[in-house]
Design a protein around this motif. Sequence first.
Motif, short mmCIF file in Angstrom:
data_model
loop_
_atom_site.label_atom_id
_atom_site.label_comp_id
_atom_site.label_asym_id
_atom_site.label_seq_id
_atom_site.Cartn_x
_atom_site.Cartn_y
_atom_site.Cartn_z
N HIS A 170 -1.54 -0.11 -0.38
CA HIS A 170 -2.00 -1.36 -0.99
C HIS A 170 -3.48 -1.22 -1.37
CE1 HIS A 170 1.75 -3.24 -0.34
NE2 HIS A 170 1.70 -3.06 0.98
N ASP A 171 -3.84 -1.75 -2.53
CA ASP A 171 -5.19 -1.67 -3.07
C ASP A 171 -5.54 -0.23 -3.52
OD1 ASP A 171 -7.38 -3.11 -3.91
OD2 ASP A 171 -8.57 -2.56 -2.15
N THR B 11 -1.50 -3.58 -10.99
CA THR B 11 -2.43 -4.46 -11.73
C THR B 11 -3.51 -3.61 -12.41
OG1 THR B 11 -3.85 -4.70 -9.81
CG2 THR B 11 -2.08 -6.32 -10.07
N PRO C 51 -1.58 -3.97 -5.92
CA PRO C 51 -2.06 -5.23 -5.34
C PRO C 51 -2.37 -5.05 -3.84
CG PRO C 51 -0.06 -5.58 -6.61
CD PRO C 51 -0.26 -4.10 -6.54
N VAL D 281 3.98 -7.75 -3.42
CA VAL D 281 4.33 -8.80 -4.40
C VAL D 281 5.69 -9.37 -4.05
CG1 VAL D 281 4.82 -9.25 -6.84
CG2 VAL D 281 2.99 -7.68 -6.22
#
Length: 249
Positions: free
Chosen positions: A196-197, A221, A244, A248
């Motif tokens: 994540h990220d 994203t 993200p 999600v």
Amino acid sequence: MSRQTPDYGLDAPVAVRWIFIAGLAGAIAGFFLLRWTVTRHAGLLVGLAYAVQIFGFFCLTVASLMFASSRFGKFHARDRLLARLKLRGDEAVLDVGCGHGLLLIAAAKLLPRGRATGIDLWSQVDQSDNSREATLRNATLEGVAQRVRVRDGDMRKMPFADRSFDATVAHFAIHNVRSREGCREAIREIVRTLNHDGQVAISDLHGVELYADELRKSDMTEVEISGLSFWTFPPARTVTARKPKHPVG
Ligand SMILES: C[S@@+](CC[C@H](N)C(=O)[O-])C[C@H]1O[C@@H](n2cnc3c(N)ncnc32)[C@H](O)[C@@H]1O
């Protein structure tokens, strides 16, 4: 005697060789055809001789640009691609289709507290003298062997757990998967194995729109495609994206 300087391989060696041979043959054949036709005032054949010679010089130029790209240009492209990631130095980075370790090793140098992992199936068509041993030798010569891991495998089904990496890069690798669905599979694997990220930066000579489309479908994203970069031949574009922070849905 063993090689003492790193060697990052010649990309598409078979194509470079055949384009060079075709160019040499065209230039020489055009030269002699031109001499023969001019002395005989053979009108139409003079045009043909010029066409053969132009074709020859065109092929020689393409082969030279491809060679220069592998020997010089791709190092600039590598630095620009890694600069996009703004690494802190403690990340786990994956290089998909790492070959001789162009990005893998440069990433490891930026990761004093992290590690860089490469995956490849060592195609000899895509890069000359391609092997895990050659890549590990380069890592040793560059002084980063401790922070480099190399796995044998196919990017369409990677042998890594979900969310194993903080950043993933690929340079001139994914287009080698011939089918569009295969390329999409590789992108889905990149997303699956990304934390994540986590960030992605993929440079390729074609296919970046397809990669961007699959990244968006995979809920990534900040998906952006750069303009053309002429450091390599053929010129390339880079698609970047971020996963993200939270799952999600
Ligand atoms: C043109 S080379 C580029 C290598 C390196 N990224 C560079 O820029 O120097 C493409 C690499 O992708 C690898 N490759 C091709 N198809 C692959 C696949 N399905 N899975 C993993 N690696 C693959 C090839 O073996 C080759 O090392």
